[in-house]
Design an enzyme around this catalytic site. Sequence first.
Site, PDB file in Angstrom:
ATOM      1  N   TYR A   1     -15.930   1.958  10.027  1.00 48.02           N
ATOM      2  CA  TYR A   1     -14.398   2.181   9.634  1.00 48.02           C
ATOM      3  C   TYR A   1     -13.771   2.712  11.080  1.00 48.02           C
ATOM      4  CZ  TYR A   1      -9.728   3.583   8.288  1.00 48.02           C
ATOM      5  OH  TYR A   1      -8.297   3.695   8.132  1.00 48.02           O
TER       6      TYR A   1
ATOM      7  N   THR B   1     -12.441  -7.248   7.247  1.00 48.14           N
ATOM      8  CA  THR B   1     -10.723  -6.866   7.047  1.00 48.14           C
ATOM      9  C   THR B   1     -10.021  -6.327   8.198  1.00 48.14           C
ATOM     10  OG1 THR B   1     -11.268  -6.597   4.678  1.00 48.14           O
ATOM     11  CG2 THR B   1      -9.020  -5.999   5.572  1.00 48.14           C
TER      12      THR B   1
ATOM     13  N   ALA C   1      -1.292   0.082  12.903  1.00 47.56           N
ATOM     14  CA  ALA C   1      -1.443   1.421  12.436  1.00 47.56           C
ATOM     15  C   ALA C   1      -3.191   1.566  12.442  1.00 47.56           C
ATOM     16  CB  ALA C   1      -1.393   1.367  10.951  1.00 47.56           C
TER      17      ALA C   1
ATOM     18  N   GLY D   1       0.694  -1.297  -0.158  1.00 46.13           N
ATOM     19  CA  GLY D   1      -0.165   0.119  -0.014  1.00 46.13           C
ATOM     20  C   GLY D   1       0.981   1.147  -0.085  1.00 46.13           C
ATOM     21  N   PHE D   2       0.286   2.400  -0.048  1.00 45.76           N
ATOM     22  CA  PHE D   2       0.982   3.654   0.018  1.00 45.76           C
ATOM     23  C   PHE D   2       1.907   3.757   1.225  1.00 45.76           C
ATOM     24  CE2 PHE D   2       0.046   8.165   1.850  1.00 45.76           C
ATOM     25  CZ  PHE D   2       1.230   8.702   1.298  1.00 45.76           C
TER      26      PHE D   2
END
Length: 323
Positions: A149, A95, A117, A10-11
């Site tokens: 989220y 997830t 994170a 990922g980024f």
Amino acid sequence: MKALITGGSGFVGSHLAEALLARGDSVLVLDNLSTGSITNIAHLKKSPNFAYIIDDVMNRRVLAEAVDECDVIYHLAAAVGVRLVVESPVRTIETNLEGTQVVLEAAAKKRKKVLLASTSEVYGKSTKIPFSETDDLLIGPSNKGRWSYACSKLMDEFLAIAFWKERKLPVVVARLFNTVGPRQTGRYGMVIPNFVRQALTNKPITVYGTGRQRRAFGYVGDVVGALMALMDRQDTHGEVFNIGNDQEISIKNLARLIIKMTGSRSKIIHISYDKAYEEGFEDMQRRVPDLAKIKRWIGYQSRHPLRDILERVIAYERAQLKP
Ligand code: UDP
């Protein structure tokens, strides 16, 4: 030192991999490429200290082997991006909850330190600016997908800290505020890559709502440096840290600045939140980290002002647009 990075394609993960390799560590990336991209790590493949596995963290056997091979685990694999969260809430919740649970369990078996994170989304709609790690959190109702989220990441935080308290698994939690830089994709709604792309192609710049909402953008290079410092220190176990930048800009002024810096002919258009995301979508007006704790603990400094970050993103996106 060998680090496992879940979500390493990922980024943020790919920048972290780069920084760890640069200081001489070995890196193993585990990523299912759901939102990450193999091109993010393509330039790392030539390093003898770099390896990657394309698989899901939920594949317990693969995860167990990866954990076994490594000394520490940066758990970055998650569903991120407001657009993705609103469009795929089941995937987001599954997830984020299941992924973190299996990572913590596997780490606990081998007593390997985990950096989780997390996100500034956990502060929700709080208006007490700046947000401090010990503040109360104000999350919206469950019929508004966005908050799933925040809730799923918050449960991840609770679980990580529970593993520390109950099983003495060393963990540290990093709440990442709006993190930006080259390689961030605009596909999942993030504002800066979207605006820069729109500006470079002279398309309308899509400001959601009034554009008076403000954000403070942290440079990914500063952020990954902080993640490494938090992992390295042995006294961060069980602690939560904000990481980001505390210099705010309104989204409308961000659009104007990007138009100016790119010399674009784009016009700014306003799109309602209902159209941009979903009916009844709730946004927060401000989101600013209190950085006192991370400054105190690791001497954190956000070294890149917004203009500098934008210059880098613009250069990157220009290169991407070249045939
Ligand atoms: N935003 C916008 N236009 C876009 C994408 C985002 O106006 O094309 C706004 C979004 O509504 C939010 C801010 O920019 O107020 C930052 O959005 P992003 O998704 O980057 O991060 P967030 O702070 O929402 O997690």
